[in-house]
Write a protein that holds these residues in place. Structure first.
Motif, PDB file in Angstrom:
ATOM      1  N   LYS A   1       8.858   8.132  10.538  1.00 49.92           N
ATOM      2  CA  LYS A   1       7.788   9.351  12.132  1.00 49.92           C
ATOM      3  C   LYS A   1       7.596   7.393  12.735  1.00 49.92           C
ATOM      4  N   ALA A   2       7.373   7.748  14.231  1.00 54.10           N
ATOM      5  CA  ALA A   2       6.577   6.940  14.431  1.00 54.10           C
ATOM      6  C   ALA A   2       5.209   6.544  13.970  1.00 54.10           C
ATOM      7  N   ASP A   3       4.844   7.329  13.314  1.00 51.00           N
ATOM      8  CA  ASP A   3       3.210   7.127  12.632  1.00 51.00           C
ATOM      9  C   ASP A   3       3.071   7.445  11.104  1.00 51.00           C
ATOM     10  N   ALA A   4       4.372   7.405  10.279  1.00 51.66           N
ATOM     11  CA  ALA A   4       4.107   7.039   9.056  1.00 51.66           C
ATOM     12  C   ALA A   4       3.607   5.871   8.277  1.00 51.66           C
ATOM     13  N   VAL A   5       3.116   6.205   7.054  1.00 51.97           N
ATOM     14  CA  VAL A   5       2.600   5.069   6.425  1.00 51.97           C
ATOM     15  C   VAL A   5       3.556   4.118   5.901  1.00 51.97           C
ATOM     16  N   ARG A   6       3.658   3.036   6.733  1.00 56.76           N
ATOM     17  CA  ARG A   6       4.959   1.861   6.231  1.00 56.76           C
ATOM     18  C   ARG A   6       4.578   1.116   5.320  1.00 56.76           C
ATOM     19  N   VAL A   7       4.761   1.948   3.866  1.00 58.19           N
ATOM     20  CA  VAL A   7       3.895   0.282   3.470  1.00 58.19           C
ATOM     21  C   VAL A   7       5.181  -0.688   2.780  1.00 58.19           C
ATOM     22  N   ASP A   8       5.933   0.333   2.826  1.00 57.34           N
ATOM     23  CA  ASP A   8       8.262  -0.844   3.198  1.00 57.34           C
ATOM     24  C   ASP A   8       7.452  -2.164   3.444  1.00 57.34           C
ATOM     25  N   LEU A   9       6.941  -1.882   4.511  1.00 57.22           N
ATOM     26  CA  LEU A   9       6.517  -2.896   5.399  1.00 57.22           C
ATOM     27  C   LEU A   9       5.609  -4.163   4.584  1.00 57.22           C
ATOM     28  N   VAL A  10       5.198  -3.560   3.705  1.00 52.70           N
ATOM     29  CA  VAL A  10       3.836  -4.342   2.839  1.00 52.70           C
ATOM     30  C   VAL A  10       4.544  -4.999   1.764  1.00 52.70           C
ATOM     31  N   LEU A  11       5.796  -4.432   1.254  1.00 52.31           N
ATOM     32  CA  LEU A  11       6.394  -4.671   0.058  1.00 52.31           C
ATOM     33  C   LEU A  11       6.844  -5.863   0.930  1.00 52.31           C
ATOM     34  N   GLU A  12       7.808  -5.949   2.093  1.00 47.47           N
ATOM     35  CA  GLU A  12       8.340  -7.326   3.037  1.00 47.47           C
ATOM     36  C   GLU A  12       7.165  -8.081   3.226  1.00 47.47           C
ATOM     37  N   ALA A  13       5.995  -8.111   3.146  1.00 45.54           N
ATOM     38  CA  ALA A  13       5.524  -9.805   3.369  1.00 45.54           C
ATOM     39  C   ALA A  13       5.352  -9.907   2.035  1.00 45.54           C
ATOM     40  N   GLY A  14       5.972  -9.263   0.826  1.00 38.83           N
ATOM     41  CA  GLY A  14       5.464  -9.632  -0.229  1.00 38.83           C
ATOM     42  C   GLY A  14       4.233  -9.438  -1.302  1.00 38.83           C
ATOM     43  N   ALA A  15       3.802  -8.219  -1.010  1.00 37.75           N
ATOM     44  CA  ALA A  15       2.578  -7.785  -1.203  1.00 37.75           C
ATOM     45  C   ALA A  15       2.793  -7.425  -2.841  1.00 37.75           C
ATOM     46  N   ASP A  16       2.060  -7.624  -3.994  1.00 39.64           N
ATOM     47  CA  ASP A  16       3.160  -6.537  -5.555  1.00 39.64           C
ATOM     48  C   ASP A  16       2.755  -5.065  -5.145  1.00 39.64           C
ATOM     49  N   ALA A  17       3.260  -4.854  -6.374  1.00 42.71           N
ATOM     50  CA  ALA A  17       2.985  -3.066  -6.353  1.00 42.71           C
ATOM     51  C   ALA A  17       1.623  -2.394  -6.379  1.00 42.71           C
ATOM     52  N   ILE A  18       0.204  -3.169  -7.214  1.00 43.80           N
ATOM     53  CA  ILE A  18      -0.719  -2.576  -6.929  1.00 43.80           C
ATOM     54  C   ILE A  18      -1.529  -2.382  -5.128  1.00 43.80           C
ATOM     55  N   GLN A  19      -1.274  -3.707  -5.047  1.00 46.64           N
ATOM     56  CA  GLN A  19      -1.248  -3.710  -3.325  1.00 46.64           C
ATOM     57  C   GLN A  19      -0.660  -2.588  -2.014  1.00 46.64           C
ATOM     58  N   GLN A  20       0.773  -2.895  -2.860  1.00 47.36           N
ATOM     59  CA  GLN A  20       1.722  -2.064  -2.018  1.00 47.36           C
ATOM     60  C   GLN A  20       0.649  -0.245  -1.697  1.00 47.36           C
ATOM     61  N   LEU A  21      -0.210  -0.133  -3.720  1.00 51.10           N
ATOM     62  CA  LEU A  21      -0.729   1.390  -3.071  1.00 51.10           C
ATOM     63  C   LEU A  21      -1.979   1.119  -2.999  1.00 51.10           C
ATOM     64  N   GLY A  22      -2.377   0.047  -3.433  1.00 53.85           N
ATOM     65  CA  GLY A  22      -4.120   0.734  -2.214  1.00 53.85           C
ATOM     66  C   GLY A  22      -3.798   0.727  -0.915  1.00 53.85           C
ATOM     67  N   VAL A  23      -2.878  -0.671  -0.666  1.00 55.27           N
ATOM     68  CA  VAL A  23      -2.576  -0.171   1.627  1.00 55.27           C
ATOM     69  C   VAL A  23      -2.029   1.008   1.660  1.00 55.27           C
TER      70      VAL A  23
END
Length: 478
Positions: A93-115
């Motif tokens: 969905k266009a307004d989905a929370v795109r945590v996947d893009l945070v991983l693709e930027a190099g974030a670790d699991a904690i950063q992905q969850l926090g975002v």
């Protein structure tokens, strides 16, 4: 013990008496023979968590995370324990929370969850301005990506449901169960490579397993260099043959995964609190500090790969030596992302492509001779190391115990330290190409240089710097 008919009865309590943690630890210390426990047995993850060599029930002490009470269900269970949806073509969905893009930027699991938590709460707060939270929460879709760290990815998804349940509770919904996290998971791109597409299939398989066991409700296996039919087949095998969809929360009760889940959830909640204290996700994003932290994590990942402290199969270790041509990276969706996207393998792919261009221009890739002599164990170990190291550049590599008549562009001596100096003096005086040694004979460096050796390959060598240097040294164009 036996019953009246003489049949032996298994008594677990008697036949397998409990062993205390102290007894296990004493046995480990004895086996270590004075070696450092943490250095030998603890693995430190990218998130900074120390992973123990074993886990028991007491490992969970003090790791409890207060989660919202979901009637009849744990908050991290997929839906109501049903199968995940195989979703190979749908766009989030266009307004989905795109945590996947945070991983693709190099974030670790904690950063992905926090975002994920901060972004989701901000979105939920906006939606609640016009409708009840019970309805608003149902419209929020979370899209996560999963990478290769199998158990951590399972724990990450379980922790996501856990912290989301706690956050939604603050909005006082009348039916918390209806506000359950909607979790769409896809396989990552960051850890894929054009160097070895078949290894990408293996990565995607373990990632899909993490997603299924972690409790996704929809799963997308993205084909990266392999056929779409294989991507769909991965999902079908996991569902129809492995039956990973048959049990709700199959990881529940594993001391290791429970400990990881709780540790990630606690750390993610602390990051969420920092973001909230900074004014919420949008404010933290505008302030720049969140992007800076993720950029540091990305840089650490890149450094670990370049130094080969972290292996990426087929990229910085265990390369495909069959000379297969690199394929272009598949196109991916072009959407605005709050953090720059990247792939870990790209610097190594550029080195491989540079070698390929040289081969097309000259008719062959640089030829490396691994010249083996002396102590069998030392020469075999060091030749294997050099093969994996230099093979990542796409060089042609041959092994031999003779150098007469060789057409090599580079020779690597593979032997033991005590045998290196006379070996180097003989070879360097007889050949006209650069000579290296495999290993790090520090006490002999000056003498080896005097003999004509130009350098060494060893475990502390930075792969990107070393391979680029030898591409330059061998006259390869850019």
């Amino acid at each position: 013990m036996s019953d009246g008919a003489g049949t032996e009865i298994l008594n677990l309590g008697r036949d397998f008496p409990p062993v205390s943690t102290a007894t296990w630890e004493a046995a480990i210390q004895k086996d270590l023979e004075g070696a450092d426990y943490e250095a030998k047995l603890l693995w430190r993850s990218d998130e900074g968590l120390s992973v123990r060599p074993y886990y028991r029930g007491d490992a969970l002490a003090g790791l409890e995370v207060q989660t919202a009470p979901v009637p009849g269900q744990f908050p991290f269970v997929r839906g109501y324990g049903g199968a995940w949806a195989i979703d190979q073509g749908a766009t989030p969905k266009a307004d989905a929370v795109r945590v996947d893009l945070v991983l693709e930027a190099g974030a670790d699991a904690i950063q992905q969850l926090g975002v994920a938590l901060a972004s989701g709460v901000e979105k939920l707060a906006r939606l609640c301005e016009n409708r009840p939270v019970d309805i608003a929460a149902r419209d929020i879709e979370f899209v996560f990506a999963v990478g290769s760290t199998y158990f951590f990815e399972i724990a990450k998804l379980r922790a996501a449901r856990m912290v989301w349940a706690r956050a939604v509770e603050a909005f006082a919904p009348s039916d918390l169960d209806s506000c359950r996290m909607k979790l769409h998971v896809r396989t990552a791109r960051m850890n894929k490579s054009v160097c070895d597409p078949y290894t990408n299939v293996l990565r995607a398989t373990t990632e899909a397993m993490s997603a299924a066991i972690g409790g996704c409700e929809a799963l997308t296996v993205e084909p990266f260099g392999f056929d779409e039919h294989l991507a769909l087949g991965v999902q079908r095998v996991l569902a129809e043959e492995a039956h990973l969809n048959a049990v709700a929360d199959p990881a529940g009760g594993s001391y290791y995964i429970e400990a990881l889940t709780a540790s990630l959830a606690r750390a993610a909640w602390k990051l969420f609190q920092r973001i909230e204290a900074a004014g919420g996700f949008s404010q933290a994003l505008n302030a720049g500090w969140l992007a800076e932290e993720i950029a540091r994590t990305r840089a650490a990942r890149e450094k670990a790969l370049s130094s080969r402290r972290r292996a990426m199969v087929g990229v910085n270790n265990y390369p495909d030596l069959n000379g297969n041509a690199l394929q272009p990276a598949p196109e991916t969706e072009a959407i605005p992302a709050p953090f720059p996207q990247f792939r870990l393998a790209e610097p190594f792919e550029k080195i491989r492509e540079r070698t390929a261009r040289h081969a097309r221009a000259t008719g062959h890739a640089p030829r490396v001779l691994l010249l083996k002599r002396g102590d069998v164990r030392a020469r075999t170990t060091r030749a294997n190391f050099a093969l994996n190291f230099l093979g990542c550049a796409g060089f042609e590599i041959a092994e031999s115990q003779e150098y007469a008549g060789t057409n090599a562009d580079l020779i690597v001596l593979c032997s033991s330290d005590p045998e290196y100096l006379p070996f180097a003096q003989e070879v360097c005086s007889a050949v006209q190409v650069p000579v290296l040694v495999a290993g790090d004979p520090r006490d002999l460096i000056d003498a080896l240089k005097a003999a004509g050796v130009e350098g060494s390959l060893h475990i502390a060598s930075d792969a990107l710097e070393t391979l680029t240097h030898w591409q330059d040294r061998l006259g390869m164009g850019n």
